[in-house]
Design an enzyme around this catalytic site. Structure first.
Site, PDB file in Angstrom:
ATOM      1  CE  LYS A 150     -15.666  24.369  14.350  1.00 51.88           C
ATOM      2  NZ  LYS A 150     -16.869  24.472  15.138  1.00 51.88           N
ATOM      3  N   GLY A 151     -13.921  28.358   9.439  1.00 54.07           N
ATOM      4  CA  GLY A 151     -14.559  29.444   8.706  1.00 54.07           C
ATOM      5  C   GLY A 151     -13.703  30.690   8.507  1.00 54.07           C
TER       6      GLY A 151
ATOM      7  CG  ASN B 264     -13.687  35.411  13.374  1.00 57.23           C
ATOM      8  OD1 ASN B 264     -14.374  35.649  12.376  1.00 57.23           O
ATOM      9  ND2 ASN B 264     -13.523  34.171  13.837  1.00 57.23           N
ATOM     10  CB  ALA B 265     -15.039  34.066  18.601  1.00 61.38           C
TER      11      ALA B 265
ATOM     12  CB  THR C 203     -18.229  29.492   7.593  1.00 61.31           C
ATOM     13  OG1 THR C 203     -19.455  29.930   8.202  1.00 61.31           O
ATOM     14  CG2 THR C 203     -17.552  30.666   6.918  1.00 61.31           C
TER      15      THR C 203
ATOM     16  CB  SER D 149     -23.368  39.954  10.484  1.00 56.48           C
ATOM     17  OG  SER D 149     -24.417  39.491   9.655  1.00 56.48           O
TER      18      SER D 149
ATOM     19  CB  VAL E 134     -14.622  34.677  23.430  1.00 55.84           C
ATOM     20  CG1 VAL E 134     -13.271  34.346  22.845  1.00 55.84           C
ATOM     21  CG2 VAL E 134     -15.759  34.435  22.458  1.00 55.84           C
TER      22      VAL E 134
ATOM     23  CE1 TYR F 250     -24.386  36.384  14.145  1.00 57.22           C
ATOM     24  CE2 TYR F 250     -25.596  37.505  12.409  1.00 57.22           C
ATOM     25  CZ  TYR F 250     -24.440  36.891  12.859  1.00 57.22           C
ATOM     26  OH  TYR F 250     -23.355  36.791  12.031  1.00 57.22           O
TER      27      TYR F 250
END
Ligand code: NDP
Length: 261
Positions: free
Chosen positions: A24-25, A99-100, A199, A151, A72, A164
């Protein structure tokens, strides 16, 4: 410079890649970008049906992509994934894209111990451990490249994203440590820092016109980005043409992180 030489420097032909979270995304766009530029790609996700659907689509596009079901956040599953990668690429990996990742939107005082462990395991520990395990494979390729997908929340404070943000801030720093530690092994390490990208991860923002308009106002370019716009920088960083770029943390955010909105 000769024309054919330039074409090789802007290409991923002959390279092998592992991209986590490719169904995805942003991960999905990265798989396609790398494969279309000539890399042979392995990807993973937790949902087998979705993974198989993507693999079929890529086979129909004549792209060389294989996949594994892997969570992961699990150490044992990461070890199985890397063993599979080692086996299918015969011990040589050119590109690792960590990436995940996922987020939990909550005020800090409402966050639980489980929220903390889950985000640390999924976003940070997975990237650290996969990089450790990939090291001998990347070194064996003679021209390894790691890209972390971080991010802007790892650079500036974004409301209700404290755990996060901590995982992403740590990835920005990990980039610099590995860039220095593994440079002698011909492994470059860089970090791509997306702003808001359309996404499934930010579905709540995309579906609420009011929240979306507020977010767009914080972006000088005045729009939410597309996954392909993150994939192009990621692919560039893995090309021979980027061979002197190491330890960099680069935003793809329409100017969001430098804007005092
Ligand atoms: P999506 O949720 O849209 O896609 C995430 C992908 O990763 C899916 O393929 C998902 O498949 C897979 N994935 C998620 N968790 C795991 C896991 N534990 N094990 C294996 N695979 C997993 O996310 P995005 O594409 O938006 O995000 C990708 C990266 O970009 C993340 O690291 C995110 O933090 C970062 N990012 C995204 C931004 C955005 O605005 N979208 C902004 C800034 C950074 P499945 O669920 O089946 O496992």
């Amino acid at each position: 410079m000769e024309k054919s030489n330039r074409a090789q420097r802007w290409s991923l032909v002959g390279m092998t890649a592992l991209v986590t979270g490719g169904t995805k995304g942003i991960g999905h766009a990265i798989v396609e970008e790398l494969a279309e530029l000539g890399a042979v790609v392995h990807t993973c996700s937790r949902n087998e049906a979705e993974l198989n659907k993507c693999l079929q689509k890529w086979a129909d596009m004549d792209l060389l992509v294989t996949g594994s079901v892997c969570d992961v956040s699990s150490r044992a599953e990461r070890e199985r994934l890397m063993e599979r990668v080692r086996s299918i690429f015969h011990g040589k990996l050119t590109i690792l894209i960590n990436n995940a990742g996922t987020g939990i939107v909550k005020p800090t005082l409402d966050c639980t111990a489980e929220d903390y462990s889950y985000l640390m395991a999924t976003n940070l520990e997975s990237s650290f451990h996969l990089s450790q395990m990939a090291h001998p494979l990347l070194k064996a390729s003679g021209r390894g490249s790691i890209v972390f997908i971080s991010s802007i929340a790892g650079l500036v404070a974004v409301k209700n994203l404290s755990i996060y943000s901590a995982t992403k801030g740590a990835l920005n720093q990990l980039t610099k440590s590995l860039a220095c530690e593994w440079a002698n092994d011909n492994i470059r390490t860089n970090c791509v820092v997306p702003g808001p990208i359309a996404t499934p991860l930010i579905q709540v923002v995309l579906e609420d016109e009011e929240i979306k308009a507020k977010e767009v106002l914080r972006v000088p370019l005045g729009r939410i980005g597309e996954p392909e716009e993150v994939a192009s920088l990621t692919a560039f960083l893995c090309m021979p043409v980027a061979c002197y770029i190491n330890g960099q943390v680069i935003c793809v955010d329409g100017g969001r992180a430098i804007y005092d909105s």
